[in-house]
Design a protein around this motif. Sequence first.
Motif, mmCIF file in Angstrom:
data_model
loop_
_atom_site.group_PDB
_atom_site.id
_atom_site.type_symbol
_atom_site.label_atom_id
_atom_site.label_comp_id
_atom_site.label_asym_id
_atom_site.label_seq_id
_atom_site.Cartn_x
_atom_site.Cartn_y
_atom_site.Cartn_z
ATOM 1 N N LEU A 1 0.842 -1.194 0.000
ATOM 2 C CA LEU A 1 0.000 0.000 0.000
ATOM 3 C C LEU A 1 0.876 1.242 0.000
ATOM 4 O O LEU A 1 1.777 1.389 0.830
ATOM 5 N N ASN A 2 0.610 2.135 -0.953
ATOM 6 C CA ASN A 2 1.225 3.458 -0.975
ATOM 7 C C ASN A 2 0.100 4.487 -0.931
ATOM 8 O O ASN A 2 -0.754 4.520 -1.819
ATOM 9 N N ALA A 3 0.101 5.312 0.093
ATOM 10 C CA ALA A 3 -0.921 6.344 0.225
ATOM 11 C C ALA A 3 -0.243 7.655 0.563
ATOM 12 O O ALA A 3 0.750 7.686 1.299
ATOM 13 N N GLY A 4 -0.765 8.744 0.019
ATOM 14 C CA GLY A 4 -0.155 10.034 0.292
ATOM 15 C C GLY A 4 -1.089 11.180 -0.002
ATOM 16 O O GLY A 4 -2.065 11.043 -0.749
ATOM 17 N N SER A 5 -0.794 12.318 0.603
ATOM 18 C CA SER A 5 -1.565 13.523 0.349
ATOM 19 C C SER A 5 -0.646 14.728 0.412
ATOM 20 O O SER A 5 0.417 14.690 1.050
ATOM 21 N N SER A 6 -1.040 15.795 -0.254
ATOM 22 C CA SER A 6 -0.267 17.031 -0.220
ATOM 23 C C SER A 6 -1.217 18.217 -0.207
ATOM 24 O O SER A 6 -2.341 18.143 -0.723
ATOM 25 N N TYR A 7 -0.732 19.303 0.377
ATOM 26 C CA TYR A 7 -1.503 20.543 0.424
ATOM 27 C C TYR A 7 -0.580 21.709 0.117
ATOM 28 O O TYR A 7 0.543 21.786 0.641
#
Length: 734
Positions: free
Chosen positions: A356-362
């Motif tokens: 699993l690869n999960a990510g977020s950016s703002y």
Amino acid sequence: MPTFILSKVLTFILLVVAFFTNAQITISGKVNFKNKGVKDVSVTLKNTYDGATTDENGNYTFQTSEKGNQILVFSNPKFVEIEKTILLENENLTVNADLKEQISEIDAVVISAGSIEASDKKRATALLTPRDIYTTAGADGQISSALTFLPGVQKVGENEGLFVRGGTGAETKIFMDGSLINNYFTNSVPGIAGRDRFNTSLFKGNIFSSGGYSAVYGQALSGALILESVDLPDTSSFDFGISPIFLSGSFQKLSEDKTYSFGTSLSYFNLALMQKLMNYNTDFSKPAQGFGGDANFRIRTKSGGMFKYYGSFDTNSLAVKSESLESEYDENKVDLKSSNTYHNLSFRQKFGKYLLNAGSSYSYNATDLKFSTLRNNLETPEFNFDNIGNYFNFKTVLERKINKISAVRGGFEFNNAKENNNFGKNYKDLISSAFVETDLGFSNNFSTKIGFRGEHSSYLNKTNFAPRLALAYRLSKEWTSSLAYGIFYQNPESKYLNDNTPLNFQRAEHYIFQLIRSSEGRSLRFEAFYKDYKKLIKTFGETNYQTAANNDGKGYAKGLEVFWRDKKSLKNIDYWISYSYLDSKRDFMNYPISLAPSFAAEHTLSAIAKKFVVKWKTGFNLSYTYASGRPYYDIVSENQQNIIRHEGKLKDYKGLNFSVNYLPNLGKKDSEAFTVLVLSISNILGSKNVYGYNFSNDGLRSSAVVPPVNTFVFIGAFISFGIDKTNDAINNNL
């Protein structure tokens, strides 16, 4: 001894020898792979010393005195081991075998059409690692600048962005740990490009795709730069950087059990001193200056996963004066103030057979531009442009290995953007995406990648569906070929969406063929491509404030690229040469007809050479770029039609750059400190390059768009406490 006794003894010995001789059984046969004999296959009886090795034609033969049920083993590192049960009695045996290839991640062919990868996984063919970037003269330690020395990337100095294979800078997107970076470059004023916001040392590897990239990524017509940040540092450390234009400091703390780390940095830059010492072309009434910092933490889970956070902020300001082309004014002035924050959170973890690869950016970006005119030293404000942008990205990818070289992955992504400015613009868009992709390794010599991506834009109220396909086949030990095809979609740039005109996705179709020859220390790469553009944006309005009118634009780009890198032929010298031929035309923006884009040079040649002198602990670096003159246009709107008022070709671009890196011995001999002194000179010959022309409202006067300074000199020192990297730098030629 009596004669009859001796005779009986000899007779007994002969009978025993004859018995054992007659007991030997011959085993023979042939070993094939795809109906062709294979040499150097070991054929043995299990748990015995009896056996043989196949010859050039795959044949073998040996003798054994073993009896009964036995196991015959066929083994070679390149093939799957075979065991056959046989019965040994009194007759010779013929046993043939057909081998199956041993599938190996190391030996398997890699699909690379349209991309260059530099990471821990691809060290053998690594290009543009962080060390490469820092030691490329003229790159100024920036990833985007270093990429311009690779084939396919244009040398465009007046605008930020990666201009790839006839595409605009906005058509190449940049990702960090899988998440989109919406504001990779600093804010800029017309004619002066922004710089990279991110420190190169933040990343351990990258994949640069100039076309045909994975279905995991989208919203880019031309290419993708995929950056992978470092995991845990080697040790705790403190770092300082000092030069006439900036001051920086940082620290990283690694836990004693090496399961987590955290750190932060601060930096300040000001070009005031350099402007006094050097002859600048640009009149900075307020020198460019800025302040920024970042923070990070990284946690390794008990099961080997990785949780990472990175956050940064920066503020920048400058003011530029230029001679007015309008007779009623003496000068024009533009003031810039901007602030930016960026946050990236990622998680990587294996769950059994799944990864699993999960990510977020703002991202938050605020820009304040003030335009004014001067007459007799009296400043008159003309208009302000204030823009605030908020951008959020979330992506998750689940991958499952099918075998050592095959896998299937899928996931979804959300990209939300909100922009407001003082002209009443209120732009909102949510792009929802889903994708699936499979890597199929049929053998070590043949593999495919098949992917599909679908997207929906809430602003456009449209949905697209994009297939991707790539193949790779190893022609011989050193030669590999790749093919890639794909359809790519991208929303129109938000800065052109100033009214409610119905629009659609822009579209590009890529065809790529690649041929690579790789051997120890050397790499030769040929690539041919064709891109077909459809539904490009057409605009109307003033030059500096264009508004999208429709999707009737179209175009094409085709070309040939050659790349050669050699680390072996010349002692302690690493060099590469790249050449790009580009034929491109577009009918887009305010172009009245199909034209060669103003950012596209037909021929681009770059050469880079690096030599490290171990005795002196000094590295010498040279780079040179030549690009044929780009076209320029003066296009204006008259009677609701766009016309070309002036056009021509710029002079050829030329730039020779030099840098030297010295590792002095500071402090105690075995102290944990590492120092690098850097001297860099960009455009050492002072070539007067021109990026374009500005024209007056009536078209009677013009001025050249030129670099802020023809030749730039940088001197700096970088000191790291906590780990001595001197030997590592020397061993890797810095």
